[in-house]
Design a protein around this motif. Sequence first.
Motif, PDB file in Angstrom:
ATOM      1  N   LEU A  64      32.590 -27.114  -7.537  1.00  0.00           N
ATOM      2  CA  LEU A  64      33.363 -25.876  -7.475  1.00  0.00           C
ATOM      3  C   LEU A  64      32.845 -24.973  -6.362  1.00  0.00           C
ATOM      4  O   LEU A  64      33.632 -24.387  -5.610  1.00  0.00           O
ATOM      5  CB  LEU A  64      33.322 -25.144  -8.822  1.00  0.00           C
ATOM      6  CG  LEU A  64      34.216 -25.721  -9.907  1.00  0.00           C
ATOM      7  CD1 LEU A  64      33.835 -25.159 -11.276  1.00  0.00           C
ATOM      8  CD2 LEU A  64      35.689 -25.452  -9.608  1.00  0.00           C
ATOM      9  N   ALA A  65      31.524 -24.868  -6.241  1.00  0.00           N
ATOM     10  CA  ALA A  65      30.921 -24.025  -5.195  1.00  0.00           C
ATOM     11  C   ALA A  65      31.273 -24.531  -3.802  1.00  0.00           C
ATOM     12  O   ALA A  65      31.426 -23.741  -2.864  1.00  0.00           O
ATOM     13  CB  ALA A  65      29.403 -23.971  -5.374  1.00  0.00           C
ATOM     14  N   GLU A  66      31.439 -25.839  -3.673  1.00  0.00           N
ATOM     15  CA  GLU A  66      31.798 -26.442  -2.386  1.00  0.00           C
ATOM     16  C   GLU A  66      33.300 -26.419  -2.142  1.00  0.00           C
ATOM     17  O   GLU A  66      33.771 -26.861  -1.093  1.00  0.00           O
ATOM     18  CB  GLU A  66      31.297 -27.887  -2.324  1.00  0.00           C
ATOM     19  CG  GLU A  66      29.779 -28.019  -2.332  1.00  0.00           C
ATOM     20  CD  GLU A  66      29.326 -29.456  -2.553  1.00  0.00           C
ATOM     21  OE1 GLU A  66      30.178 -30.381  -2.594  1.00  0.00           O
ATOM     22  OE2 GLU A  66      28.109 -29.657  -2.692  1.00  0.00           O
ATOM     23  N   GLY A  67      34.085 -25.938  -3.110  1.00  0.00           N
ATOM     24  CA  GLY A  67      35.534 -25.894  -2.979  1.00  0.00           C
ATOM     25  C   GLY A  67      36.199 -27.248  -3.128  1.00  0.00           C
ATOM     26  O   GLY A  67      37.344 -27.434  -2.701  1.00  0.00           O
ATOM     27  N   ARG A  68      35.524 -28.196  -3.746  1.00  0.00           N
ATOM     28  CA  ARG A  68      36.058 -29.553  -3.881  1.00  0.00           C
ATOM     29  C   ARG A  68      36.765 -29.794  -5.206  1.00  0.00           C
ATOM     30  O   ARG A  68      37.323 -30.863  -5.417  1.00  0.00           O
ATOM     31  CB  ARG A  68      34.927 -30.559  -3.691  1.00  0.00           C
ATOM     32  CG  ARG A  68      34.361 -30.478  -2.256  1.00  0.00           C
ATOM     33  CD  ARG A  68      33.136 -31.281  -2.032  1.00  0.00           C
ATOM     34  NE  ARG A  68      33.349 -32.690  -2.320  1.00  0.00           N
ATOM     35  CZ  ARG A  68      32.359 -33.579  -2.435  1.00  0.00           C
ATOM     36  NH1 ARG A  68      31.109 -33.192  -2.294  1.00  0.00           N
ATOM     37  NH2 ARG A  68      32.622 -34.831  -2.691  1.00  0.00           N
ATOM     38  N   LEU A  69      36.729 -28.807  -6.115  1.00  0.00           N
ATOM     39  CA  LEU A  69      37.465 -28.890  -7.376  1.00  0.00           C
ATOM     40  C   LEU A  69      38.316 -27.639  -7.546  1.00  0.00           C
ATOM     41  O   LEU A  69      37.963 -26.558  -7.071  1.00  0.00           O
ATOM     42  CB  LEU A  69      36.508 -29.008  -8.571  1.00  0.00           C
ATOM     43  CG  LEU A  69      35.828 -30.344  -8.816  1.00  0.00           C
ATOM     44  CD1 LEU A  69      34.911 -30.238 -10.032  1.00  0.00           C
ATOM     45  CD2 LEU A  69      36.829 -31.466  -9.023  1.00  0.00           C
ATOM     46  N   ASP A  70      39.422 -27.789  -8.257  1.00  0.00           N
ATOM     47  CA  ASP A  70      40.334 -26.690  -8.518  1.00  0.00           C
ATOM     48  C   ASP A  70      39.793 -25.819  -9.657  1.00  0.00           C
ATOM     49  O   ASP A  70      39.674 -26.282 -10.790  1.00  0.00           O
ATOM     50  CB  ASP A  70      41.699 -27.264  -8.900  1.00  0.00           C
ATOM     51  CG  ASP A  70      42.748 -26.199  -9.166  1.00  0.00           C
ATOM     52  OD1 ASP A  70      42.422 -24.995  -9.112  1.00  0.00           O
ATOM     53  OD2 ASP A  70      43.899 -26.585  -9.447  1.00  0.00           O
ATOM     54  N   PRO A  71      39.474 -24.539  -9.373  1.00  0.00           N
ATOM     55  CA  PRO A  71      38.950 -23.661 -10.425  1.00  0.00           C
ATOM     56  C   PRO A  71      39.958 -23.360 -11.535  1.00  0.00           C
ATOM     57  O   PRO A  71      39.597 -22.822 -12.568  1.00  0.00           O
ATOM     58  CB  PRO A  71      38.540 -22.387  -9.680  1.00  0.00           C
ATOM     59  CG  PRO A  71      39.199 -22.455  -8.361  1.00  0.00           C
ATOM     60  CD  PRO A  71      39.526 -23.890  -8.075  1.00  0.00           C
ATOM     61  N   GLN A  72      41.230 -23.720 -11.323  1.00  0.00           N
ATOM     62  CA  GLN A  72      42.220 -23.564 -12.383  1.00  0.00           C
ATOM     63  C   GLN A  72      42.039 -24.623 -13.472  1.00  0.00           C
ATOM     64  O   GLN A  72      42.478 -24.439 -14.602  1.00  0.00           O
ATOM     65  CB  GLN A  72      43.637 -23.664 -11.796  1.00  0.00           C
ATOM     66  CG  GLN A  72      43.971 -22.578 -10.810  1.00  0.00           C
ATOM     67  CD  GLN A  72      43.964 -21.202 -11.454  1.00  0.00           C
ATOM     68  OE1 GLN A  72      44.433 -21.039 -12.581  1.00  0.00           O
ATOM     69  NE2 GLN A  72      43.425 -20.223 -10.754  1.00  0.00           N
ATOM     70  N   HIS A  73      41.391 -25.721 -13.115  1.00  0.00           N
ATOM     71  CA  HIS A  73      41.220 -26.820 -14.065  1.00  0.00           C
ATOM     72  C   HIS A  73      39.777 -27.057 -14.481  1.00  0.00           C
ATOM     73  O   HIS A  73      39.513 -27.794 -15.429  1.00  0.00           O
ATOM     74  CB  HIS A  73      41.792 -28.115 -13.469  1.00  0.00           C
ATOM     75  CG  HIS A  73      43.270 -28.058 -13.281  1.00  0.00           C
ATOM     76  ND1 HIS A  73      43.851 -27.773 -12.059  1.00  0.00           N
ATOM     77  CD2 HIS A  73      44.289 -28.209 -14.158  1.00  0.00           C
ATOM     78  CE1 HIS A  73      45.162 -27.772 -12.190  1.00  0.00           C
ATOM     79  NE2 HIS A  73      45.459 -28.031 -13.459  1.00  0.00           N
ATOM     80  N   TYR A  74      38.841 -26.466 -13.761  1.00  0.00           N
ATOM     81  CA  TYR A  74      37.416 -26.643 -14.062  1.00  0.00           C
ATOM     82  C   TYR A  74      36.742 -25.286 -14.126  1.00  0.00           C
ATOM     83  O   TYR A  74      37.162 -24.344 -13.467  1.00  0.00           O
ATOM     84  CB  TYR A  74      36.734 -27.514 -12.997  1.00  0.00           C
ATOM     85  CG  TYR A  74      37.236 -28.925 -12.990  1.00  0.00           C
ATOM     86  CD1 TYR A  74      36.677 -29.897 -13.817  1.00  0.00           C
ATOM     87  CD2 TYR A  74      38.300 -29.300 -12.166  1.00  0.00           C
ATOM     88  CE1 TYR A  74      37.151 -31.194 -13.822  1.00  0.00           C
ATOM     89  CE2 TYR A  74      38.781 -30.595 -12.169  1.00  0.00           C
ATOM     90  CZ  TYR A  74      38.209 -31.537 -12.994  1.00  0.00           C
ATOM     91  OH  TYR A  74      38.679 -32.820 -13.000  1.00  0.00           O
ATOM     92  N   LYS A  75      35.680 -25.224 -14.897  1.00  0.00           N
ATOM     93  CA  LYS A  75      34.992 -23.959 -15.121  1.00  0.00           C
ATOM     94  C   LYS A  75      33.545 -24.062 -14.653  1.00  0.00           C
ATOM     95  O   LYS A  75      32.852 -25.027 -14.958  1.00  0.00           O
ATOM     96  CB  LYS A  75      35.038 -23.655 -16.614  1.00  0.00           C
ATOM     97  CG  LYS A  75      34.615 -22.289 -17.015  1.00  0.00           C
ATOM     98  CD  LYS A  75      34.896 -22.134 -18.514  1.00  0.00           C
ATOM     99  CE  LYS A  75      34.536 -20.773 -19.018  1.00  0.00           C
ATOM    100  NZ  LYS A  75      34.809 -20.677 -20.458  1.00  0.00           N
ATOM    101  N   SER A  76      33.101 -23.063 -13.916  1.00  0.00           N
ATOM    102  CA  SER A  76      31.716 -23.000 -13.471  1.00  0.00           C
ATOM    103  C   SER A  76      30.894 -22.290 -14.538  1.00  0.00           C
ATOM    104  O   SER A  76      31.080 -21.101 -14.799  1.00  0.00           O
ATOM    105  CB  SER A  76      31.612 -22.242 -12.140  1.00  0.00           C
ATOM    106  OG  SER A  76      30.282 -22.247 -11.690  1.00  0.00           O
ATOM    107  N   MET A  77      30.003 -23.032 -15.168  1.00  0.00           N
ATOM    108  CA  MET A  77      29.209 -22.504 -16.274  1.00  0.00           C
ATOM    109  C   MET A  77      27.869 -21.968 -15.789  1.00  0.00           C
ATOM    110  O   MET A  77      27.280 -22.492 -14.860  1.00  0.00           O
ATOM    111  CB  MET A  77      28.965 -23.593 -17.319  1.00  0.00           C
ATOM    112  CG  MET A  77      30.224 -24.153 -17.937  1.00  0.00           C
ATOM    113  SD  MET A  77      31.228 -22.899 -18.755  1.00  0.00           S
ATOM    114  CE  MET A  77      30.097 -22.286 -19.982  1.00  0.00           C
ATOM    115  N   ARG A  78      27.422 -20.921 -16.467  1.00  0.00           N
ATOM    116  CA  ARG A  78      26.082 -20.379 -16.241  1.00  0.00           C
ATOM    117  C   ARG A  78      25.237 -20.775 -17.454  1.00  0.00           C
ATOM    118  O   ARG A  78      25.409 -20.217 -18.528  1.00  0.00           O
ATOM    119  CB  ARG A  78      26.134 -18.866 -16.062  1.00  0.00           C
ATOM    120  CG  ARG A  78      26.862 -18.439 -14.798  1.00  0.00           C
ATOM    121  CD  ARG A  78      26.907 -16.935 -14.650  1.00  0.00           C
ATOM    122  NE  ARG A  78      27.712 -16.309 -15.697  1.00  0.00           N
ATOM    123  CZ  ARG A  78      28.999 -15.980 -15.565  1.00  0.00           C
ATOM    124  NH1 ARG A  78      29.640 -16.222 -14.436  1.00  0.00           N
ATOM    125  NH2 ARG A  78      29.635 -15.401 -16.549  1.00  0.00           N
TER     126      ARG A  78
END
Length: 138
Positions: A64-78
Amino acid sequence: GNPALYPLIYQTQCADVLLVQINPIEHRDLPDTAPEIMERMNEVTFNASLLGELRAIDFVRRLLAEGRLDPQHYKSMRMHRIDGGRVLAPFGDASKSRADMAFVRQLFELGRTEGQNWLKAHHQDVGVRPSLNIADNV
């Protein structure tokens, strides 16, 4: 089926997960009795699954950070972790079946202390950045 952490990721708006880990990741000593060996096998089995999920969370976060996945379908977790394995290690395997009130109170106080220590060290990270560096810990 879905991984065990799935509901904590996709069935909530929150992007922070606090893992309270009660099983140690590693041991310095070798088990030498049948119950110790069985307990170690259970820990390894559980930890292997958990570590796999944490690696997957880290992988998705990096993509996600590299822009290689769609943030509409994947979530960046902390991810955050309170490591309880160190303070619980002295109790041994037999403690897992104890339910007497004095012991429960002792565990409660240990948990409160570890939670307060974690908050002092990481409260500023919640909602901002992960405090568990998965790549360094798994």
